[in-house]
Design a protein around this motif. Sequence first.
Motif, mmCIF file in Angstrom:
data_model
loop_
_atom_site.group_PDB
_atom_site.id
_atom_site.type_symbol
_atom_site.label_atom_id
_atom_site.label_comp_id
_atom_site.label_asym_id
_atom_site.label_seq_id
_atom_site.Cartn_x
_atom_site.Cartn_y
_atom_site.Cartn_z
ATOM 1 N N MET A 1 8.431 126.086 -29.623
ATOM 2 C CA MET A 1 8.368 125.871 -28.181
ATOM 3 C C MET A 1 7.048 126.377 -27.625
ATOM 4 S SD MET A 1 10.858 127.279 -25.121
ATOM 5 C CE MET A 1 10.183 128.937 -25.186
ATOM 6 N N LEU A 2 6.624 127.560 -28.071
ATOM 7 C CA LEU A 2 5.356 128.110 -27.598
ATOM 8 C C LEU A 2 4.191 127.218 -28.010
ATOM 9 C CD1 LEU A 2 3.720 130.313 -26.254
ATOM 10 C CD2 LEU A 2 3.778 131.600 -28.390
ATOM 11 N N ALA A 3 4.203 126.721 -29.253
ATOM 12 C CA ALA A 3 3.133 125.832 -29.712
ATOM 13 C C ALA A 3 3.082 124.556 -28.877
ATOM 14 C CB ALA A 3 3.328 125.494 -31.191
ATOM 15 N N GLY A 4 4.263 124.014 -28.552
ATOM 16 C CA GLY A 4 4.298 122.818 -27.721
ATOM 17 C C GLY A 4 3.776 123.065 -26.327
ATOM 18 N N VAL A 5 4.062 124.245 -25.790
ATOM 19 C CA VAL A 5 3.573 124.619 -24.460
ATOM 20 C C VAL A 5 2.053 124.745 -24.460
ATOM 21 C CG1 VAL A 5 3.480 126.575 -22.875
ATOM 22 C CG2 VAL A 5 5.683 125.712 -23.644
ATOM 23 N N LEU A 6 1.507 125.345 -25.532
ATOM 24 C CA LEU A 6 0.070 125.622 -25.585
ATOM 25 C C LEU A 6 -0.768 124.386 -25.901
ATOM 26 C CD1 LEU A 6 0.099 128.989 -27.591
ATOM 27 C CD2 LEU A 6 0.015 128.673 -25.121
ATOM 28 N N LEU A 7 -0.181 123.391 -26.561
ATOM 29 C CA LEU A 7 -0.953 122.266 -27.076
ATOM 30 C C LEU A 7 -1.754 121.556 -25.983
ATOM 31 C CD1 LEU A 7 -1.616 120.526 -29.562
ATOM 32 C CD2 LEU A 7 0.324 119.068 -28.935
ATOM 33 N N GLY A 8 -1.107 121.237 -24.867
ATOM 34 C CA GLY A 8 -1.790 120.495 -23.812
ATOM 35 C C GLY A 8 -2.992 121.225 -23.263
ATOM 36 N N LEU A 9 -2.861 122.538 -23.062
ATOM 37 C CA LEU A 9 -3.966 123.310 -22.521
ATOM 38 C C LEU A 9 -5.096 123.459 -23.534
ATOM 39 C CD1 LEU A 9 -4.684 124.640 -19.870
ATOM 40 C CD2 LEU A 9 -3.676 126.759 -20.690
ATOM 41 N N CYS A 10 -4.761 123.456 -24.818
ATOM 42 C CA CYS A 10 -5.795 123.576 -25.851
ATOM 43 C C CYS A 10 -6.609 122.293 -26.005
ATOM 44 C CB CYS A 10 -5.170 123.982 -27.187
ATOM 45 S SG CYS A 10 -4.605 125.700 -27.229
ATOM 46 N N PHE A 11 -6.164 121.195 -25.394
ATOM 47 C CA PHE A 11 -6.965 119.973 -25.363
ATOM 48 C C PHE A 11 -8.102 120.066 -24.341
ATOM 49 C CE2 PHE A 11 -3.091 117.383 -26.850
ATOM 50 C CZ PHE A 11 -3.522 117.434 -28.170
ATOM 51 N N ALA A 12 -7.998 121.017 -23.418
ATOM 52 C CA ALA A 12 -8.937 121.099 -22.300
ATOM 53 C C ALA A 12 -10.400 121.233 -22.718
ATOM 54 C CB ALA A 12 -8.542 122.243 -21.373
ATOM 55 N N PRO A 13 -10.758 122.012 -23.763
ATOM 56 C CA PRO A 13 -12.168 122.082 -24.152
ATOM 57 C C PRO A 13 -12.757 120.717 -24.514
ATOM 58 C CG PRO A 13 -10.947 123.876 -25.157
ATOM 59 C CD PRO A 13 -9.932 122.971 -24.530
ATOM 60 N N VAL A 14 -11.973 119.883 -25.205
ATOM 61 C CA VAL A 14 -12.444 118.539 -25.550
ATOM 62 C C VAL A 14 -12.605 117.704 -24.282
ATOM 63 C CG1 VAL A 14 -11.970 116.467 -26.902
ATOM 64 C CG2 VAL A 14 -11.260 118.706 -27.763
ATOM 65 N N LYS A 15 -11.656 117.837 -23.359
ATOM 66 C CA LYS A 15 -11.739 117.098 -22.100
ATOM 67 C C LYS A 15 -12.944 117.546 -21.275
ATOM 68 C CE LYS A 15 -6.748 116.300 -21.760
ATOM 69 N NZ LYS A 15 -5.509 116.557 -20.970
ATOM 70 N N ALA A 16 -13.307 118.825 -21.389
ATOM 71 C CA ALA A 16 -14.466 119.323 -20.652
ATOM 72 C C ALA A 16 -15.750 118.679 -21.147
ATOM 73 C CB ALA A 16 -14.553 120.847 -20.780
ATOM 74 N N ILE A 17 -15.840 118.458 -22.465
ATOM 75 C CA ILE A 17 -17.020 117.786 -23.015
ATOM 76 C C ILE A 17 -17.068 116.341 -22.527
ATOM 77 C CG2 ILE A 17 -18.136 117.002 -25.141
ATOM 78 C CD1 ILE A 17 -17.023 119.452 -26.529
ATOM 79 N N ALA A 18 -15.905 115.681 -22.497
ATOM 80 C CA ALA A 18 -15.858 114.306 -22.010
ATOM 81 C C ALA A 18 -16.227 114.241 -20.526
ATOM 82 C CB ALA A 18 -14.468 113.719 -22.234
ATOM 83 N N PHE A 19 -15.824 115.256 -19.767
ATOM 84 C CA PHE A 19 -16.134 115.307 -18.340
ATOM 85 C C PHE A 19 -17.632 115.428 -18.108
ATOM 86 C CE2 PHE A 19 -17.007 118.161 -14.710
ATOM 87 C CZ PHE A 19 -16.565 117.349 -13.665
ATOM 88 N N ASN A 20 -18.278 116.362 -18.822
ATOM 89 C CA ASN A 20 -19.724 116.560 -18.707
ATOM 90 C C ASN A 20 -20.179 117.393 -19.898
ATOM 91 O OD1 ASN A 20 -22.391 117.368 -18.048
ATOM 92 N ND2 ASN A 20 -21.970 117.115 -15.877
ATOM 93 N N PRO A 21 -20.822 116.761 -20.896
ATOM 94 C CA PRO A 21 -21.248 117.510 -22.084
ATOM 95 C C PRO A 21 -22.150 118.692 -21.763
ATOM 96 C CG PRO A 21 -21.430 115.150 -22.459
ATOM 97 C CD PRO A 21 -21.123 115.326 -21.008
ATOM 98 N N ALA A 22 -22.990 118.561 -20.738
ATOM 99 C CA ALA A 22 -23.900 119.647 -20.376
ATOM 100 C C ALA A 22 -23.139 120.865 -19.867
ATOM 101 C CB ALA A 22 -24.896 119.174 -19.316
ATOM 102 N N PHE A 23 -21.935 120.664 -19.342
ATOM 103 C CA PHE A 23 -21.118 121.765 -18.871
ATOM 104 C C PHE A 23 -20.182 122.281 -19.961
ATOM 105 C CE2 PHE A 23 -21.173 120.162 -14.173
ATOM 106 C CZ PHE A 23 -22.531 120.477 -14.103
ATOM 107 N N GLY A 24 -19.539 121.363 -20.668
ATOM 108 C CA GLY A 24 -18.523 121.756 -21.635
ATOM 109 C C GLY A 24 -19.072 122.330 -22.930
#
Length: 411
Positions: free
Chosen positions: A145-168
Amino acid sequence: MLHARSIDPRAPRVSAAMLKDFSIQSLFMGCLTAFVGFASSFAVVFHGLQVVGATDAQAASGLTALSVAMGVCAIVLSMVTRLPISIAWSTPGAALLASAGAIEGGFPAAIGAFFICGLLIVIAGLFRPFGRAVASIPAPLANAMLAGVLLGLCFAPVKAIAFNPAFGLPIILAWIVVGSFKRLWAVPAALAAFALVLAFGVKIPDGAFASLEQSLLPTVEFVKPVFTLAGIVSIALPLFIVTMASQNIPGIAVLKVHDYDPKPGPLFAVTGVFSLLAVPFGGHAVNLAAITAAMCAGQDAHADPKRRYWAAIVAGAGYIVFGLLASAVTAFVALAPPVLIEAVAGLALVGALSNSALNAFQQPESREAAAITFLVTASGVSFGGISGAFWGLIAGGLMLALSRGVQMLKK
């Protein structure tokens, strides 16, 4: 093993003997513990409170309340027991809030759920049968359950690069490079990179720094709790389970590994009381620390195990200071695109995700049930207004019961 003294309800006092136990080594480790504990996870807490409906001011109030509560709790427990009792906010619980999303009734309903969670923690500490029932929840399912809860938030670093590589990218590279040398400093390094990106890369609106100066004074906001069935089932129960399974119980285990032998029940109850004190001001849960507990209880805090409790006392004082500055911290963070602070939060949880996933799927006989729990929780789908974390635990429990029933019939 070192045993805890019985918890005296009277206010603890600093005696001459205690002052003799103080050391520069414990002072340094206590300061480091407070910095790591706050800097490595405040982003997770801030984001989690926002997701369940808190405004920036309410999230800042929650950070202040939690920091002061866990600081005072650590000081009181460490002085009374003379053991290095480290206290933290529930980082996995905050990640759970981020996955649960807004519920009917808004932030007041979330506050009501926090209150129920704190009450359950107190009950778990005071009544042994209830505490044993919590401990009997299969560890693979709790970890899944904890792993499932954490999974979505752990995608955020990849999404930050997609948002703006210079920032992420600078944030992630700082985490990777520093972490390869010293894992303990990886998240603070990512946080420093985030601050540099915000200072030199993000366009700051006119007058923003003036409002930042005004936020140097701590502010707290009282939120009247509203009790709803959706809040209790979607937030209170999963938050209680995650906090107990991922923080309180491992916190006791860490102390025992370092040859300390505290009585778990009273410690759980006291953290529940301090959780209840923080709830009206936006705090979700206070609990025994696990990772930072190893810092205060280890040899780096002092060669003599009987003198290490000062590291936890100093850490508690540090948390209080950081709590009083929480409004300024959150005002600064609010200037950045949300995906960047989510990226820092995600990086802070990578270790927790890998550990929980490993523990969830380690035992072959419960692997399928853990997988069901993980998938339902990670889907983020709510049924009847109740979050996937609760349904994941139910689905995994049914799968595990069915599997064990079939095995019994075969015998």
